[in-house]
Scaffold this motif. Structure first.
Motif, PDB file in Angstrom:
ATOM      1  N   ASN A 237       0.832  -1.185   0.000  1.00 38.88           N
ATOM      2  CA  ASN A 237       0.000   0.000   0.000  1.00 38.88           C
ATOM      3  C   ASN A 237       0.881   1.254   0.000  1.00 38.88           C
ATOM      4  O   ASN A 237       1.838   1.343   0.752  1.00 38.88           O
ATOM      5  N   ILE A 238       0.556   2.227  -0.834  1.00 38.50           N
ATOM      6  CA  ILE A 238       1.371   3.439  -0.939  1.00 38.50           C
ATOM      7  C   ILE A 238       1.444   4.183   0.388  1.00 38.50           C
ATOM      8  O   ILE A 238       2.458   4.796   0.730  1.00 38.50           O
ATOM      9  N   TYR A 241       3.845   2.353   2.537  1.00 40.94           N
ATOM     10  CA  TYR A 241       5.205   2.584   2.031  1.00 40.94           C
ATOM     11  C   TYR A 241       5.723   3.954   2.465  1.00 40.94           C
ATOM     12  O   TYR A 241       6.847   4.098   2.931  1.00 40.94           O
ATOM     13  N   ALA A 242       4.882   4.965   2.293  1.00 38.47           N
ATOM     14  CA  ALA A 242       5.302   6.316   2.640  1.00 38.47           C
ATOM     15  C   ALA A 242       5.617   6.450   4.125  1.00 38.47           C
ATOM     16  O   ALA A 242       6.533   7.173   4.521  1.00 38.47           O
ATOM     17  N   ARG A 373      -2.820  -0.280  -5.838  1.00 39.06           N
ATOM     18  CA  ARG A 373      -2.387   0.026  -4.478  1.00 39.06           C
ATOM     19  C   ARG A 373      -1.334   1.131  -4.442  1.00 39.06           C
ATOM     20  O   ARG A 373      -0.859   1.515  -3.374  1.00 39.06           O
ATOM     21  N   TRP A 374      -0.966   1.654  -5.627  1.00 39.98           N
ATOM     22  CA  TRP A 374      -0.082   2.823  -5.672  1.00 39.98           C
ATOM     23  C   TRP A 374      -0.873   4.096  -5.956  1.00 39.98           C
ATOM     24  O   TRP A 374      -0.302   5.140  -6.201  1.00 39.98           O
ATOM     25  N   PHE A 376      -2.939   6.829  -4.277  1.00 39.82           N
ATOM     26  CA  PHE A 376      -3.220   7.348  -2.941  1.00 39.82           C
ATOM     27  C   PHE A 376      -4.715   7.535  -2.737  1.00 39.82           C
ATOM     28  O   PHE A 376      -5.235   7.361  -1.641  1.00 39.82           O
ATOM     29  N   CYS A 379      -6.164   4.272  -1.659  1.00 41.77           N
ATOM     30  CA  CYS A 379      -5.732   3.936  -0.296  1.00 41.77           C
ATOM     31  C   CYS A 379      -6.421   4.831   0.729  1.00 41.77           C
ATOM     32  O   CYS A 379      -6.699   4.407   1.847  1.00 41.77           O
ATOM     33  N   LYS A 417       3.495   7.475  -8.447  1.00 38.06           N
ATOM     34  CA  LYS A 417       4.304   6.301  -8.740  1.00 38.06           C
ATOM     35  C   LYS A 417       5.452   6.219  -7.756  1.00 38.06           C
ATOM     36  O   LYS A 417       5.902   7.220  -7.197  1.00 38.06           O
ATOM     37  N   LEU A 418       5.974   5.024  -7.575  1.00 34.92           N
ATOM     38  CA  LEU A 418       6.995   4.793  -6.556  1.00 34.92           C
ATOM     39  C   LEU A 418       8.228   5.655  -6.753  1.00 34.92           C
ATOM     40  O   LEU A 418       8.694   6.308  -5.838  1.00 34.92           O
ATOM     41  N   ILE A 421       7.739   9.236  -5.767  1.00 36.82           N
ATOM     42  CA  ILE A 421       7.699   9.465  -4.322  1.00 36.82           C
ATOM     43  C   ILE A 421       9.115   9.544  -3.764  1.00 36.82           C
ATOM     44  O   ILE A 421       9.429  10.389  -2.937  1.00 36.82           O
ATOM     45  N   TYR A 430       4.196  15.481  -2.067  1.00 40.91           N
ATOM     46  CA  TYR A 430       4.572  14.187  -1.522  1.00 40.91           C
ATOM     47  C   TYR A 430       4.707  14.246  -0.003  1.00 40.91           C
ATOM     48  O   TYR A 430       4.483  13.261   0.690  1.00 40.91           O
TER      49      TYR A 430
END
Length: 551
Positions: A237-238, A241-242, A373-374, A376, A379, A417-418, A421, A430
């Motif tokens: 999940n973004i 991850y963040a 799941r990327w 936001f 999520c 996108k990953l 970020i 971000y």
């Protein structure tokens, strides 16, 4: 090879006597082990003929994208006019699927000059259940990893370790080594794999590089001050991850909670903070994590599988990864692949109906659901859903629907996108993502699962986690990750410590016990069984009227 629980026995139903990609059943059992010496190496795109007990069959091996040497098999029987494509394990990324039209043996089937009777397809995505996750291209995952690695200092006392040594991971190693001119340190079998891979591509064998940064594959017991681990992951999940994987700025944390573990000879500091190990470079302003994730998959997502099948428009599809649970959860060919098949008759559905019975009608009528799941936005919906039903429990009708219109889906693919970020985490938009993750809403979720988060986790178990590696039965090639370095044990992420929910519709960071209680309440409340109760009441009234007339 496919995940445990795979029900495919390797038999090509349309061509009796042909078995493929099943090395533990009828195709190559121990009685025929002495015949292995008669096996002949075959090249890609060079058709050859095999004789079955019924008729000759032309076989063409086609290069696929999964790992070095992976192949698809095109079977064509002139006697019956039947043709089938067995994909084996594949990652059907856009660039690869687009290139297939240039293959002279597939060209007739792609253009409609011929039609495939069946595609025996890698459907590894199915075991994760719905909603089926979107997987970013491997190139983006590798690019994001390289961007992240740029933050780390060059220090002989700091090394990096790729935890996943399974075949197919070489793509990551070589791209990272090329970028940093790094040293690859691994056992002889892995180094030989890399050498052969370069040789087969017509390149000169790569000598052992002696760059300043050392990247290990499987060397988990080296005595180095700090070993930074790199692990494959696809379902993350973004928001998680963040909040849990990005660097932490010193100005944002309570520095009195830092515990100094070690200082390298170059002045780089290793700290313990929040039950994790962090690296603070000399004159650095943020803590860098010592456990990195690389988004990389060797298997196709559901969306990629659909586009691959759509290219051929076969009569039917036969999933090669399936379980009783996935079938009863609505994984039928008619529902999942019917839109890209030209026939409405599917042998897979017939066989599984006989084995396991009919899935519930409500599941068969529900559109196939997916989730990015990327994104936001999606999520945030998860966070809102949890907040509403954990803080204010109440009954609700139906289930959360993730199916979206095509414009909405396309919008999500353009979302955060990953690599963006990582590279742009200093930008305001971000920063808002990270701050949101630290907000009261998400802290509520974290506290709700805090008790489970602190439970002891067995690092040696093979239980599938929400932060999933690219699962394969050949995962035994992945080295034991119970010990990473002299002082740094691989720490599972927040999501990895959560048990896989029975139906993976929601973020792993949820109070699943509370949601389960709510679900049980709904099941016991007949008011939410609209279709059932209405039919039942109607029947009862008609019966009573009939009795009255008779009396």
């Amino acid at each position: 090879m496919a995940p445990s629980g795979n029900t495919f026995d390797g038999e090509i139903r349309e061509i009796p006597g042909i078995y493929v990609d099943s090395f533990s059943y009828k195709a190559l059992d121990s009685r025929y082990s002495e015949k292995l010496r008669y096996l002949i190496v075959k090249q890609y795109n060079e058709p050859f003929e095999v004789q079955t007990f019924r008729s000759p069959v032309k076989v063409t091996m086609l290069e696929s994208y999964h790992c070095p040497g992976s192949s698809m098999f095109l079977f064509e029987c002139a006697t019956s006019g039947v043709s089938c494509l067995a994909t084996g394990d594949i990652r059907a990324e856009k660039w690869w699927v687009s290139s297939l039209v240039k293959n002279r043996f597939l060209f007739p089937y792609i253009t409609g000059l011929k039609q495939l009777d069946q595609i025996y397809l890698d459907t590894t995505f199915s075991y994760r259940r719905e909603p089926y996750i979107t997987i970013m291209p491997n190139s983006e995952g590798i690019m994001a990893l390289i961007e992240f690695l740029k933050l780390y200092p060059v220090d002989r006392e700091i090394e990096f370790s790729f935890l996943d040594a399974v075949s197919g991971s070489e793509e990551i190693w070589l791209q990272v080594l090329d970028h940093f001119n790094g040293t690859l340190d691994a056992d002889s079998s892995i180094l030989e794999r890399v050498r052969l891979l370069n040789t087969n591509k017509g390149q000169q064998p790569t000598p052992k590089l002696t760059g300043p940064m050392t990247f290990n594959v499987g060397n988990l017991y080296k005595d180095v001050p700090l070993m930074i681990t790199i692990k494959h992951c696809i379902d993350f999940n973004i928001v998680d991850y963040a909040g849990f994987c990005l660097p932490k700025r010193l100005c944002d944390i309570d520095t009195s909670s830092l515990t100094l573990l070690r200082v390298s000879s170059s002045g780089h500091q290793i700290y313990s903070y929040d039950d994790k190990t962090w690296l603070l470079p000399l004159d650095g302003k943020e803590l860098l994590p010592t456990n990195l994730l690389v988004m990389f998959s060797r298997h196709s997502s559901y969306q990629e599988s659909i586009e691959f099948v759509r290219l051929f428009k076969p009569k039917s599809v036969f999933p090669c990864v399936s379980t009783k649970e996935s079938w009863l959860g609505g994984f039928t060919v008619g529902r999942v692949f019917g839109q890209v098949c030209s026939s409405s008759e599917h042998l897979f559905d017939v066989e599984n109906f006989r084995k396991f019975g009919q899935p519930p009608r409500i599941l068969l009528e529900r559109p196939v659901s997916t989730i990015n799941r990327w994104s936001f936005e999606q999520c945030a919906e998860e966070v809102s859903f949890v907040k509403n039903f954990i803080t204010e429990p109440k009954a609700f009708k139906g289930q959360m629907q993730w199916s979206q219109s095509k414009p909405e889906q396309e919008l999500c693919t353009q979302d955060l996108k990953l690599q963006s970020i990582i590279a742009g985490r200093g930008e305001e938009k971000y920063k808002q993502v990270i701050d949101y993750h630290k907000s009261k809403d998400l802290n509520l979720i974290v506290s709700a699962v805090h008790e489970r988060y602190n439970c002891k986790v067995d690092l040696d178990t093979d239980t599938e986690s929400a932060c999933s590696t690219d699962y394969d039965s050949d995962s035994s090639a992945t080295t034991n990750n119970s010990v990473v370095a002299s002082s740094c044990v691989f720490e599972k992420s927040f999501s990895e410590n959560q048990a896989m929910p029975e139906c993976n519709f929601l973020s792993p960071g949820l109070n699943h016990r509370k949601i389960s209680q709510i679900s049980n309440t709904i099941r016991s409340d007949r008011r939410s069984w609209n279709s059932f109760s209405l039919r039942s009441v109607t029947k009862k009234k008609r019966k009573e009227k009939h009795v009255n007339r008779v009396s």
